[in-house]
Design a protein around this motif. Sequence first.
Motif, PDB file in Angstrom:
ATOM      1  N   CYS A 295     -30.677  -6.193   3.688  1.00 33.23           N
ATOM      2  CA  CYS A 295     -29.413  -5.903   4.353  1.00 33.23           C
ATOM      3  C   CYS A 295     -28.555  -7.157   4.425  1.00 33.23           C
ATOM      4  O   CYS A 295     -27.367  -7.140   4.098  1.00 33.23           O
ATOM      5  CB  CYS A 295     -29.671  -5.335   5.751  1.00 33.23           C
ATOM      6  SG  CYS A 295     -28.166  -4.876   6.653  1.00 33.23           S
ATOM      7  N   TYR A 296     -29.149  -8.244   4.844  1.00 36.68           N
ATOM      8  CA  TYR A 296     -28.419  -9.521   4.920  1.00 36.68           C
ATOM      9  C   TYR A 296     -27.912  -9.937   3.541  1.00 36.68           C
ATOM     10  O   TYR A 296     -26.752 -10.348   3.383  1.00 36.68           O
ATOM     11  CB  TYR A 296     -29.316 -10.603   5.503  1.00 36.68           C
ATOM     12  CG  TYR A 296     -28.693 -11.978   5.460  1.00 36.68           C
ATOM     13  CD1 TYR A 296     -27.783 -12.376   6.434  1.00 36.68           C
ATOM     14  CD2 TYR A 296     -29.002 -12.871   4.427  1.00 36.68           C
ATOM     15  CE1 TYR A 296     -27.192 -13.630   6.386  1.00 36.68           C
ATOM     16  CE2 TYR A 296     -28.419 -14.122   4.374  1.00 36.68           C
ATOM     17  CZ  TYR A 296     -27.522 -14.500   5.355  1.00 36.68           C
ATOM     18  OH  TYR A 296     -26.929 -15.747   5.291  1.00 36.68           O
ATOM     19  N   ASN A 297     -28.767  -9.843   2.530  1.00 31.09           N
ATOM     20  CA  ASN A 297     -28.366 -10.218   1.172  1.00 31.09           C
ATOM     21  C   ASN A 297     -27.224  -9.348   0.667  1.00 31.09           C
ATOM     22  O   ASN A 297     -26.363  -9.808  -0.086  1.00 31.09           O
ATOM     23  CB  ASN A 297     -29.556 -10.121   0.226  1.00 31.09           C
ATOM     24  CG  ASN A 297     -30.600 -11.185   0.488  1.00 31.09           C
ATOM     25  OD1 ASN A 297     -30.292 -12.242   1.038  1.00 31.09           O
ATOM     26  ND2 ASN A 297     -31.838 -10.921   0.114  1.00 31.09           N
ATOM     27  N   CYS A 298     -27.235  -8.083   1.056  1.00 27.96           N
ATOM     28  CA  CYS A 298     -26.190  -7.151   0.627  1.00 27.96           C
ATOM     29  C   CYS A 298     -24.864  -7.467   1.318  1.00 27.96           C
ATOM     30  O   CYS A 298     -23.802  -7.467   0.690  1.00 27.96           O
ATOM     31  CB  CYS A 298     -26.627  -5.719   0.943  1.00 27.96           C
ATOM     32  SG  CYS A 298     -25.598  -4.424   0.202  1.00 27.96           S
ATOM     33  N   ILE A 299     -24.924  -7.768   2.622  1.00 31.79           N
ATOM     34  CA  ILE A 299     -23.715  -7.965   3.421  1.00 31.79           C
ATOM     35  C   ILE A 299     -23.096  -9.344   3.242  1.00 31.79           C
ATOM     36  O   ILE A 299     -21.867  -9.493   3.233  1.00 31.79           O
ATOM     37  CB  ILE A 299     -24.022  -7.720   4.916  1.00 31.79           C
ATOM     38  CG1 ILE A 299     -24.333  -6.240   5.176  1.00 31.79           C
ATOM     39  CG2 ILE A 299     -22.880  -8.182   5.813  1.00 31.79           C
ATOM     40  CD1 ILE A 299     -23.175  -5.305   4.917  1.00 31.79           C
ATOM     41  N   SER A 300     -23.929 -10.361   3.090  1.00 32.65           N
ATOM     42  CA  SER A 300     -23.441 -11.740   3.166  1.00 32.65           C
ATOM     43  C   SER A 300     -22.375 -12.091   2.133  1.00 32.65           C
ATOM     44  O   SER A 300     -21.538 -12.962   2.374  1.00 32.65           O
ATOM     45  CB  SER A 300     -24.624 -12.715   3.045  1.00 32.65           C
ATOM     46  OG  SER A 300     -25.318 -12.528   1.818  1.00 32.65           O
ATOM     47  N   GLY A 301     -22.391 -11.427   0.988  1.00 33.23           N
ATOM     48  CA  GLY A 301     -21.402 -11.739  -0.040  1.00 33.23           C
ATOM     49  C   GLY A 301     -20.142 -10.896   0.017  1.00 33.23           C
ATOM     50  O   GLY A 301     -19.203 -11.114  -0.764  1.00 33.23           O
ATOM     51  N   LEU A 302     -20.081  -9.940   0.949  1.00 31.80           N
ATOM     52  CA  LEU A 302     -18.949  -9.003   0.968  1.00 31.80           C
ATOM     53  C   LEU A 302     -17.604  -9.633   1.356  1.00 31.80           C
ATOM     54  O   LEU A 302     -16.577  -9.243   0.800  1.00 31.80           O
ATOM     55  CB  LEU A 302     -19.261  -7.816   1.884  1.00 31.80           C
ATOM     56  CG  LEU A 302     -20.240  -6.796   1.299  1.00 31.80           C
ATOM     57  CD1 LEU A 302     -20.446  -5.632   2.252  1.00 31.80           C
ATOM     58  CD2 LEU A 302     -19.744  -6.269  -0.045  1.00 31.80           C
ATOM     59  N   PRO A 303     -17.542 -10.566   2.308  1.00 30.67           N
ATOM     60  CA  PRO A 303     -16.236 -11.173   2.609  1.00 30.67           C
ATOM     61  C   PRO A 303     -15.587 -11.834   1.393  1.00 30.67           C
ATOM     62  O   PRO A 303     -14.385 -11.674   1.153  1.00 30.67           O
ATOM     63  CB  PRO A 303     -16.571 -12.199   3.701  1.00 30.67           C
ATOM     64  CG  PRO A 303     -17.751 -11.621   4.388  1.00 30.67           C
ATOM     65  CD  PRO A 303     -18.564 -10.988   3.291  1.00 30.67           C
ATOM     66  N   ILE A 304     -16.381 -12.567   0.610  1.00 29.56           N
ATOM     67  CA  ILE A 304     -15.844 -13.205  -0.596  1.00 29.56           C
ATOM     68  C   ILE A 304     -15.435 -12.155  -1.615  1.00 29.56           C
ATOM     69  O   ILE A 304     -14.369 -12.253  -2.247  1.00 29.56           O
ATOM     70  CB  ILE A 304     -16.887 -14.170  -1.198  1.00 29.56           C
ATOM     71  CG1 ILE A 304     -17.156 -15.330  -0.233  1.00 29.56           C
ATOM     72  CG2 ILE A 304     -16.417 -14.702  -2.545  1.00 29.56           C
ATOM     73  CD1 ILE A 304     -18.249 -16.264  -0.698  1.00 29.56           C
ATOM     74  N   LEU A 305     -16.275 -11.137  -1.792  1.00 28.64           N
ATOM     75  CA  LEU A 305     -15.950 -10.064  -2.736  1.00 28.64           C
ATOM     76  C   LEU A 305     -14.709  -9.305  -2.288  1.00 28.64           C
ATOM     77  O   LEU A 305     -13.871  -8.926  -3.119  1.00 28.64           O
ATOM     78  CB  LEU A 305     -17.143  -9.107  -2.841  1.00 28.64           C
ATOM     79  CG  LEU A 305     -17.026  -7.980  -3.870  1.00 28.64           C
ATOM     80  CD1 LEU A 305     -16.887  -8.546  -5.276  1.00 28.64           C
ATOM     81  CD2 LEU A 305     -18.245  -7.059  -3.796  1.00 28.64           C
ATOM     82  N   MET A 306     -14.568  -9.094  -1.001  1.00 30.61           N
ATOM     83  CA  MET A 306     -13.405  -8.402  -0.448  1.00 30.61           C
ATOM     84  C   MET A 306     -12.124  -9.172  -0.750  1.00 30.61           C
ATOM     85  O   MET A 306     -11.109  -8.601  -1.155  1.00 30.61           O
ATOM     86  CB  MET A 306     -13.585  -8.231   1.061  1.00 30.61           C
ATOM     87  CG  MET A 306     -12.581  -7.327   1.734  1.00 30.61           C
ATOM     88  SD  MET A 306     -12.997  -7.073   3.484  1.00 30.61           S
ATOM     89  CE  MET A 306     -14.422  -5.996   3.368  1.00 30.61           C
ATOM     90  N   ASP A 307     -12.193 -10.478  -0.569  1.00 33.24           N
ATOM     91  CA  ASP A 307     -11.024 -11.320  -0.851  1.00 33.24           C
ATOM     92  C   ASP A 307     -10.693 -11.309  -2.343  1.00 33.24           C
ATOM     93  O   ASP A 307      -9.523 -11.268  -2.737  1.00 33.24           O
ATOM     94  CB  ASP A 307     -11.304 -12.750  -0.377  1.00 33.24           C
ATOM     95  CG  ASP A 307     -10.119 -13.677  -0.597  1.00 33.24           C
ATOM     96  OD1 ASP A 307      -9.092 -13.491   0.085  1.00 33.24           O
ATOM     97  OD2 ASP A 307     -10.209 -14.579  -1.455  1.00 33.24           O
ATOM     98  N   LYS A 308     -11.721 -11.298  -3.175  1.00 33.64           N
ATOM     99  CA  LYS A 308     -11.519 -11.295  -4.624  1.00 33.64           C
ATOM    100  C   LYS A 308     -10.934  -9.979  -5.106  1.00 33.64           C
ATOM    101  O   LYS A 308     -10.001  -9.956  -5.927  1.00 33.64           O
ATOM    102  CB  LYS A 308     -12.846 -11.578  -5.320  1.00 33.64           C
ATOM    103  CG  LYS A 308     -12.776 -11.539  -6.840  1.00 33.64           C
ATOM    104  CD  LYS A 308     -14.147 -11.778  -7.450  1.00 33.64           C
ATOM    105  CE  LYS A 308     -14.096 -11.689  -8.974  1.00 33.64           C
ATOM    106  NZ  LYS A 308     -15.446 -11.901  -9.576  1.00 33.64           N
TER     107      LYS A 308
END
Length: 306
Positions: free
Chosen positions: A97-110
Amino acid sequence: MGILFHFLPLFLTILTILELTPLSKSTPEYTTLVYKGCAKQSLSDPTGAYSQALSSLFGTLIAQSSKSKFYKTTTGSSQTTVTGLFQCRGDLSNVDCYNCISGLPILMDKLCGGKPNAARIQLLGCYMLYEVTGFAQISGMEMLYKSCSGTNIGGSGFEEKRDTALNELENGIGTGNGGFYTTSYENVYVLGQCEGDVGSSDCVECVKNGVQRAQVECGSSVGGEIYLHKCFITYSYGQNGVPKKSSSASYGSANPSSSSLSSSSSESGANTGKTVAIILGGAAGVGFLVIFMLFARGLMKKKDDY
């Protein structure tokens, strides 16, 4: 034999490169992009207050993702309030869950570019969203995204099997599993999940709505995904998993499934791995050929000397 020992270090170097260099970098299936939803309006943030609130929000959500599979919170002042949440699929561990969520802010911005008034990124294993105060609310039954894949082979009785599996999903989703349920029937795998703050009865109604939409929208397709605002359901035939497809959506749009997002980033990663493998394989082949030719040349030279 001296010439062979002379080139032995080159031979060993090539073997070391082949052993230590990764040919490709695999990523977990749960981090595969399903769709993005980005509001068309951008934040007006002359003082940077919204940026600070978003940064605080993302930090809190990421921290909580190692402890919980659902978390919702609000940050910012009365004038710059931002509400956000994340949810992980019910069968993921806390680490996943942490691995899945942790990259989402950067992906969201991209993927969304800048800071829209609201955004939602859905991966196979999790999603994250945020909304600023005053953003137009939509119904929990609003369809955000759909995907139908493959065509049924006539005479297989697939639709009856699928409908039986989906009926079991409807009956099981409200039985105290935290709004997550998965089952299978005759090689048809189904999965459903409701947002963490949705009550049991509302969850059942949302999933039933998703099932009806899947039957209508996907017809005889052997794989389908229906994402509503407060729940989602998927089904697949002949494989234990969720159909993989990338797409985009305008957040809050009535028909976001008509948009598309190229999944070339994941494909290019795989192609890069293949390219590296080809290059290294070619280099090794050339190295072996050079060593063999030099060795043969040395033997011929010694023969001529006799």
